[in-house]
Enzyme design. Structure first.
Site, mmCIF file in Angstrom:
data_model
loop_
_atom_site.group_PDB
_atom_site.id
_atom_site.type_symbol
_atom_site.label_atom_id
_atom_site.label_comp_id
_atom_site.label_asym_id
_atom_site.label_seq_id
_atom_site.Cartn_x
_atom_site.Cartn_y
_atom_site.Cartn_z
ATOM 1 C CB SER A 261 44.252 43.230 39.124
ATOM 2 O OG SER A 261 44.284 44.026 40.292
ATOM 3 C CE1 TYR A 274 48.982 41.274 40.297
ATOM 4 C CE2 TYR A 274 47.791 43.287 40.850
ATOM 5 C CZ TYR A 274 47.803 41.919 40.634
ATOM 6 O OH TYR A 274 46.645 41.195 40.754
#
Length: 386
Positions: A261, A274
């Site tokens: 990401s 995350y």
């Protein structure tokens, strides 16, 4: 057919498959009844005579048989299929049921063909980015295993793709990437039915946002287990299969790609679990790349920007737009649309990332045989590498 026990077949199948990796690809092996292996290699090369075809495959199978202490293959040709038998003694080889092998698939050179006839696995493939990646890989000619805890959704997607193609182009397999037993079972299934894997996309991921001041440890560990440890476990059981495939020729590159990401490239406010896990996957990517290149396995990461139209963001009950609105992450936001506009405004190209953006990065990574250990940003200019 080759006659082996099911455990030995898990090792034999990738080795047999690797016999074709001399710059060509297309071999898919199907194991039946836990003891036999069938090979299918694509169309016969134009101009190849029966004699030339038999000679080439006799040499390949004899070399393989002697290397693994098996009786040399008994080969015959029955147009348009090549038949062979392989066993631990002559009688066993002769009795082995003939297997149809179509040989001579030409190598591909264009971007559109880079994954054609490859065997791919996509974890978390039943929805979101994963579903889009599966659909694109099938469109580009790969045979795709849709690996997901939601096996019902995975099967529904496979059924749809197979119906549209009028042939089997995808299969569903259940997997929990946080469980070694589950991942091993997934790999055993793929090897038993296809002989190996060329492209493994570690896409399964979850996200729980929250302040470090208040976030529950169980939520932090849940994200870490799936997004970080799951990539480790998948690589642990995928890499040996890819390594076995490469033993015969040492001339073929296979790929492990993790979907990281943009949050793996820079920190994310109130999203530490995350971002930390995604930063970690890039560390694993670089480390695995250094280790596995000796087996001609490339390991890279794709770092997408926000997939604003996917369920992770847009789900009306659990999506990030809803979560971020509730958490007050976007100052002054009163509606979900306010949150969305805020995130779109951060991207120089003015929109969120989509599946096509990601698949282009995947195709580039597979096609590029002189790069490993990289984290490729696909962020519309929102995150730029130094």
């Amino acid at each position: 057919m080759s006659v082996f026990g099911p455990e030995l077949a898990q090792e034999i199948a990738p080795l047999l498959r690797g016999l074709t990796f001399d710059g060509k690809k297309g071999l898919i092996i199907h194991q039946t009844e836990g003891k036999s292996v069938a090979l299918n290699l694509g169309p016969v090369a134009e101009g190849d005579s029966i004699e030339e075809t038999v000679k080439v495959w006799k040499e390949k199978l004899d070399t393989f048989a002697s290397r693994h202490h098996l009786y040399p293959a008994v080969i015959g040709f029955d147009d348009p299929a090549l038949q062979f038998g392989l066993g631990t003694n002559y009688d066993e080889a002769v009795r082995a049921e003939g297997v149809s092998m179509v040989v001579g698939l030409e190598p591909s050179f264009t971007r559109d063909d880079v994954v054609r006839d490859s065997v791919a696995i996509v974890t978390g493939g039943a929805q979101g980015f994963g579903e889009g990646i599966v659909r694109s890989l099938v469109e580009y000619g790969a045979f795709v295993w849709i690996a997901d805890m939601n096996v019902t959704g995975a099967q529904a997607l496979a059924d749809e793709l197979n119906y549209e193609a009028c042939i089997t182009v995808a299969k569903a397999v259940q997997v929990n990437v946080t469980s070694e037993e589950s991942v091993k079972a997934m790999m055993d299934t793929v090897v038993a039915e296809c002989g190996g894997v060329d492209l493994f996309i570690s896409n399964a991921g979850v996200l729980r946002s929250g302040s470090v001041k208040t976030m529950a440890l169980k939520d932090f560990q849940f994200v870490t287990d799936v997004d970080y440890t799951g990539f480790f476990i998948c690589t642990k059981f995928c890499a040996p299969v890819m390594a076995l495939q490469n033993v015969p020729s040492r001339a073929y590159y296979s790929d492990i790609i993790t979907i990281s990401s943009k949050s793996g490239l820079e920190g994310s406010n109130k999203n530490g679990a995350y971002a930390g896990a995604k930063f970690g996957t890039i560390g694993l990517t670089q480390s695995f790349a250094l280790e596995l290149i000796e087996d001609n396995i490339k390991v890279n990461a794709v770092c997408p920007g926000n997939f604003l139209d996917g369920p992770l963001w847009s789900d009306p009950e659990k999506g990030l737009f809803v979560q971020y609105l509730a958490a007050g992450k976007v100052a002054g936001a009163k509606t979900v649309e306010d949150v969305r506009r805020s995130y779109e405004s951060k991207v120089p190209m003015g929109r969120g990332c989509n599946t096509l953006d990601v698949i282009k990065a995947i195709l580039y990574i597979v096609e590029q045989t002189y790069e490993t250990g990289q984290a490729v940003p696909v962020t519309g200019g929102q995150v730029m590498l130094n």
